[in-house]
Write an enzyme that holds these catalytic residues in place. Structure first.
Site, PDB file in Angstrom:
ATOM      1  N   GLU A 111       5.446  -6.909  10.388  1.00  0.00           N
ATOM      2  CA  GLU A 111       6.778  -6.166  10.244  1.00  0.00           C
ATOM      3  C   GLU A 111       7.038  -4.813   9.337  1.00  0.00           C
ATOM      4  O   GLU A 111       7.817  -4.255   9.607  1.00  0.00           O
ATOM      5  CB  GLU A 111       8.018  -7.210  10.204  1.00  0.00           C
ATOM      6  CG  GLU A 111       7.962  -7.859   8.673  1.00  0.00           C
ATOM      7  CD  GLU A 111       6.917  -9.074   8.672  1.00  0.00           C
ATOM      8  OE1 GLU A 111       6.014  -9.225   9.564  1.00  0.00           O
ATOM      9  OE2 GLU A 111       7.165  -9.974   7.868  1.00  0.00           O
ATOM     10  N   SER A 117      -2.052 -14.132   4.790  1.00  0.00           N
ATOM     11  CA  SER A 117      -2.059 -15.108   3.731  1.00  0.00           C
ATOM     12  C   SER A 117      -2.546 -16.627   4.166  1.00  0.00           C
ATOM     13  O   SER A 117      -2.460 -16.930   5.268  1.00  0.00           O
ATOM     14  CB  SER A 117      -0.730 -15.259   3.078  1.00  0.00           C
ATOM     15  OG  SER A 117       0.154 -15.836   4.080  1.00  0.00           O
ATOM     16  N   LYS A 149       0.671  -8.226  17.411  1.00  0.00           N
ATOM     17  CA  LYS A 149       1.885  -8.449  16.761  1.00  0.00           C
ATOM     18  C   LYS A 149       1.311  -8.058  15.368  1.00  0.00           C
ATOM     19  O   LYS A 149       0.755  -8.842  14.383  1.00  0.00           O
ATOM     20  CB  LYS A 149       2.025 -10.181  16.697  1.00  0.00           C
ATOM     21  CG  LYS A 149       3.647 -10.440  16.755  1.00  0.00           C
ATOM     22  CD  LYS A 149       4.207  -9.832  15.417  1.00  0.00           C
ATOM     23  CE  LYS A 149       3.878 -10.298  13.997  1.00  0.00           C
ATOM     24  NZ  LYS A 149       4.520  -9.815  12.844  1.00  0.00           N
ATOM     25  N   GLU A 198      -3.445 -16.510  -5.365  1.00  0.00           N
ATOM     26  CA  GLU A 198      -3.757 -15.296  -5.017  1.00  0.00           C
ATOM     27  C   GLU A 198      -2.515 -14.298  -5.492  1.00  0.00           C
ATOM     28  O   GLU A 198      -1.475 -14.611  -5.617  1.00  0.00           O
ATOM     29  CB  GLU A 198      -3.873 -14.761  -3.397  1.00  0.00           C
ATOM     30  CG  GLU A 198      -4.271 -13.622  -3.259  1.00  0.00           C
ATOM     31  CD  GLU A 198      -4.145 -13.314  -1.688  1.00  0.00           C
ATOM     32  OE1 GLU A 198      -3.372 -14.011  -0.803  1.00  0.00           O
ATOM     33  OE2 GLU A 198      -4.958 -12.581  -1.139  1.00  0.00           O
ATOM     34  N   CYS A 235      -7.992  -8.051   0.630  1.00  0.00           N
ATOM     35  CA  CYS A 235      -8.432  -9.419   0.539  1.00  0.00           C
ATOM     36  C   CYS A 235      -9.818  -9.506  -0.226  1.00  0.00           C
ATOM     37  O   CYS A 235     -10.585 -10.347  -0.416  1.00  0.00           O
ATOM     38  CB  CYS A 235      -8.447 -10.072   1.862  1.00  0.00           C
ATOM     39  SG  CYS A 235      -9.660  -9.001   3.083  1.00  0.00           S
ATOM     40  N   PHE A 255       0.028  -6.294   6.576  1.00  0.00           N
ATOM     41  CA  PHE A 255       0.460  -5.173   6.318  1.00  0.00           C
ATOM     42  C   PHE A 255      -0.645  -4.200   5.554  1.00  0.00           C
ATOM     43  O   PHE A 255      -0.654  -3.054   5.631  1.00  0.00           O
ATOM     44  CB  PHE A 255       1.598  -5.096   5.380  1.00  0.00           C
ATOM     45  CG  PHE A 255       1.231  -5.492   3.942  1.00  0.00           C
ATOM     46  CD1 PHE A 255       0.906  -4.315   3.081  1.00  0.00           C
ATOM     47  CD2 PHE A 255       1.330  -6.801   3.434  1.00  0.00           C
ATOM     48  CE1 PHE A 255       0.324  -4.904   1.667  1.00  0.00           C
ATOM     49  CE2 PHE A 255       0.973  -7.224   2.253  1.00  0.00           C
ATOM     50  CZ  PHE A 255       0.473  -5.984   1.107  1.00  0.00           C
TER      51      PHE A 255
HETATM   52  P1  NAD Z   1       1.453 -12.718   5.823  1.00  0.00           P
HETATM   53  O1  NAD Z   1       0.574 -13.866   5.888  1.00  0.00           O
HETATM   54  O2  NAD Z   1       2.749 -12.742   5.053  1.00  0.00           O
HETATM   55  O3  NAD Z   1       1.681 -12.007   7.161  1.00  0.00           O
HETATM   56  C1  NAD Z   1       0.623 -11.947   8.229  1.00  0.00           C
HETATM   57  C2  NAD Z   1       1.049 -11.962   9.653  1.00  0.00           C
HETATM   58  O4  NAD Z   1       1.696 -13.189   9.769  1.00  0.00           O
HETATM   59  C3  NAD Z   1       2.385 -10.932   9.920  1.00  0.00           C
HETATM   60  O5  NAD Z   1       2.246 -10.360  10.950  1.00  0.00           O
HETATM   61  C4  NAD Z   1       3.599 -11.582   9.491  1.00  0.00           C
HETATM   62  O6  NAD Z   1       4.865 -11.006  10.376  1.00  0.00           O
HETATM   63  C5  NAD Z   1       3.308 -13.062  10.033  1.00  0.00           C
HETATM   64  N1  NAD Z   1       4.008 -14.183   9.378  1.00  0.00           N
HETATM   65  C6  NAD Z   1       4.430 -14.200   8.197  1.00  0.00           C
HETATM   66  N2  NAD Z   1       4.910 -15.283   7.817  1.00  0.00           N
HETATM   67  C7  NAD Z   1       4.964 -16.135   8.919  1.00  0.00           C
HETATM   68  C8  NAD Z   1       4.969 -17.578   9.180  1.00  0.00           C
HETATM   69  N3  NAD Z   1       5.664 -18.201   8.540  1.00  0.00           N
HETATM   70  N4  NAD Z   1       4.883 -17.936  10.429  1.00  0.00           N
HETATM   71  C9  NAD Z   1       4.304 -17.177  11.370  1.00  0.00           C
HETATM   72  N5  NAD Z   1       3.617 -15.879  11.000  1.00  0.00           N
HETATM   73  C10 NAD Z   1       4.163 -15.439   9.973  1.00  0.00           C
HETATM   74  O7  NAD Z   1       0.324 -11.516   4.880  1.00  0.00           O
HETATM   75  P2  NAD Z   1       0.677 -10.187   4.692  1.00  0.00           P
HETATM   76  O8  NAD Z   1       1.718 -10.232   3.397  1.00  0.00           O
HETATM   77  O9  NAD Z   1       1.094  -9.230   5.774  1.00  0.00           O
HETATM   78  O10 NAD Z   1      -0.902  -9.730   4.262  1.00  0.00           O
HETATM   79  C11 NAD Z   1      -1.350  -9.925   2.892  1.00  0.00           C
HETATM   80  C12 NAD Z   1      -2.279 -11.212   2.952  1.00  0.00           C
HETATM   81  O11 NAD Z   1      -3.427 -11.020   4.086  1.00  0.00           O
HETATM   82  C13 NAD Z   1      -3.150 -11.567   1.754  1.00  0.00           C
HETATM   83  O12 NAD Z   1      -3.101 -12.807   1.493  1.00  0.00           O
HETATM   84  C14 NAD Z   1      -4.415 -11.275   1.961  1.00  0.00           C
HETATM   85  O13 NAD Z   1      -5.544 -11.742   1.085  1.00  0.00           O
HETATM   86  C15 NAD Z   1      -4.572 -11.360   3.460  1.00  0.00           C
HETATM   87  N6  NAD Z   1      -5.559 -10.542   4.142  1.00  0.00           N
HETATM   88  C16 NAD Z   1      -6.895 -11.579   4.483  1.00  0.00           C
HETATM   89  C17 NAD Z   1      -7.864 -10.617   5.139  1.00  0.00           C
HETATM   90  C18 NAD Z   1      -9.042 -11.461   5.613  1.00  0.00           C
HETATM   91  O14 NAD Z   1      -9.867 -11.072   6.186  1.00  0.00           O
HETATM   92  N7  NAD Z   1      -9.244 -12.625   4.740  1.00  0.00           N
HETATM   93  C19 NAD Z   1      -7.649  -9.481   5.366  1.00  0.00           C
HETATM   94  C20 NAD Z   1      -6.544  -8.649   4.824  1.00  0.00           C
HETATM   95  C21 NAD Z   1      -5.390  -9.244   4.569  1.00  0.00           C
END
Ligand code: NAD
Length: 478
Positions: free
Chosen positions: A174, A224, A171, A369, A279, A147
């Site tokens: 949400e 994450s 994808k 985190e 991140c 997000f």
């Molecule tokens: P998230 O892991 O909750 O969601 C990321 C994606 O995975 C979304 O599209 C979500 O719908 C999907 N998802 C969620 N749960 C899932 C599951 N159990 N199985 C399969 N898919 C699933 O992350 P978020 O809250 O949207 O974003 C924040 C996180 O992203 C933080 O941890 C941040 O550090 C990380 N991030 C990392 C980078 C990087 O380059 N390392 C860059 C931006 C954000």
């Protein structure tokens, strides 16, 4: 009110059986609805992508990159509209949203330079024998995004993947489906042929379907760490290529000879920008030696900050509650408490102010985190101790040192176990053509997500060996 469906190629398809609200973090109000893709829609998106990609792969790199020149113009022309959408659905400030559009433009500019970088190699390996290496696209890619950067993170993958001859199925999170739809619309206006970019909305089930689908060749994931691990394992167990970027807890080392005012300002801006929902946000300060003045300045600046004015809202009420629980349970001393911060903004928005927590030892600090406007500070005696502490972190996205001593900067660059290192800079994001990517629990898979480091994931190579027979040589005058 937005009514977001799924973009199957250039056709919008709604699914009345699975409709979910989209809320704005600024107000907590519902601003639209999004319908999730069902398995048949995913199948159609993949089938369309495969069909379109076969034709697309026949074009030259130069021809494909023309769409990215046009997309750059679309982004420029729609800057205001895009920035408004991002701010509305993600909550970040308009200035941050505009910066995201500028970054997306920069990503298109890198993509159009790929033809110059990707040119194959030829070498004469023996008398009359040469080997030629040619690059080809991987095929159909799924791109699963978080997000926090609804425009920039999809644009990390889509432009490079397309120029390399692939099709993409996005994808998005949400929480931010509106920006994703706008990306697809702008690509269509830029002349991208139908089928090369689809958007399927949903959560876990849709991601799992993409990991398992036999028509998908590779995946990029950003989110994450726990989810990155799941996606990486599932995709690679299906023998697909995968690069999964995870979460972070980024360390800032400070030596005691720096200017406290300047450095405290840099660190707080790196920690609280976008309310720490980056991140690459600064999360932990390792204060080396007699750094009392720097710590005092960080605390003073943090106390002056106002949620809303200085810190935008978090993505959800749940995120605010999670940080509240972290502050409740920390064994450290909370010297600035964001839960009591003044709020300038809608009382129903998802706001929390900056917090500062002091720890006596690294063992006391939770490894997880936080992903909010929180700085955790530990004082240490030596640079070696600080490097050793950072090395123990399960994450390795960014790490920086603020110092006036060149040798300390060099030792930190050699010793810190992060993919992206900073010297006297709080958010050390490498700009294109250099690549973005961490280490340890911040990245699973090889290569990086942007820049030239992204190209091996997006391409395959074929090696052509040719033998020139000596009998082909003629004496033209005989
Ligand atoms: P998230 O892991 O909750 O969601 C990321 C994606 O995975 C979304 O599209 C979500 O719908 C999907 N998802 C969620 N749960 C899932 C599951 N159990 N199985 C399969 N898919 C699933 O992350 P978020 O809250 O949207 O974003 C924040 C996180 O992203 C933080 O941890 C941040 O550090 C990380 N991030 C990392 C980078 C990087 O380059 N390392 C860059 C931006 C954000």
């Amino acid at each position: 009110m937005y009514k977001i469906g799924n973009q199957i190629g250039q056709e919008t398809v709604h699914n009345p059986a699975s409709v979910h609200p989209v809320t704005s973090p600024l107000t907590g109000q519902v601003i639209g609805e999004v319908s999730y893709a069902d398995p048949a829609m995913i199948d159609r998106a993949v089938a369309k992508a495969r069909e379109a990609q076969r034709q697309w792969a026949q074009l030259t790199y130069k021809k494909r990159s023309e769409v990215l020149f046009a997309m750059r113009q679309q982004l420029q022309a729609h800057e205001d509209e895009l920035a408004q959408i991002i701010t509305q659905e993600n909550g970040k400030s308009l200035a941050e949203s505009r910066a995201a559009v500028a970054k997306a433009i920069e990503l298109c500019e890198f993509a159009v330079s790929i033809p110059a970088l990707i040119a194959g190699k030829t070498e004469i390996v023996s008398t009359g024998i040469e080997v030629k290496e040619m690059t080809f696209p991987v095929g159909v890619l799924a791109c699963i995004t978080p997000f926090n950067f609804p425009l920039m993170v999809p644009m990390w993958t889509i432009p490079n993947a397309l120029v390399c001859g692939n099709a993409v199925i996005l994808k998005p999170s949400e929480a931010t489906p509106v920006t994703a739809m706008k990306i697809a619309e702008l690509f269509a206006q830029a002349g991208l042929p139908d089928g090369l970019l689809s958007v399927v909305n949903g959560e876990k089930e849709v991601v799992e379907a993409l990991c398992d689908h036999p028509g998908i060749d590779a995946l990029t994931f950003v989110g994450s760490t726990p989810v990155a691990k799941l996606v990486y394992k599932r995709a690679t167990s299906n023998l697909k290529r995968c690069l999964a970027m995870g979460g972070a807890k980024n360390h800032i080392l400070v030596t005691d000879e720096v200017n406290p005012e300047i450095v405290a300002k840099e660190i707080t801006s790196a920690a609280y920008g976008m309310s720490g929902q980056r991140c690459m946000a600064a999360s932990v300060v390792l204060a080396i030696g007699h750094c009392g003045a720097v710590i005092d300045q960080i605390i003073a600046i943090s106390k002056q900050m106002v949620a809303g004015r200085d810190c935008p809202p978090l993505i959800s009420r749940k995120a605010v509650e999670k940080i509240g629980q972290y502050l409740d349970q920390t064994p450290g001393t909370v010297v600035v408490d964001g839960r009591r911060a003044m709020v300038e903004g809608d009382p129903n928005g998802y706001y929390i102010g900056p917090s500062v927590i002091l720890y006596d030892t690294i063992d006391a600090m939770p490894e997880e985190e936080v992903f909010g406007p929180t700085l955790e500070i530990i004082q240490v005696a030596t640079l070696e101790e600080a490097i050793a502490y950072q090395n123990r972190s399960p994450y390795g996205n960014g790490a920086s040192i603020f110092t006036d001593t060149g040798l300390y900067a060099q030792e930190a660059s050699l010793g810190l176990s992060s993919g992206m290192l900073g010297i006297n800079i709080g958010v050390p994001v490498p700009r294109d053509p250099f690549s973005f990517g961490g280490l340890k629990g911040s990245k699973f898979g090889y290569g990086d997500i942007t820049g030239y480091g992204s190209l091996p994931l997006l391409t395959t190579t074929r090696k052509v060996t040719t033998k020139w027979n000596p009998k082909d040589k003629k004496d033209w005058l005989s």
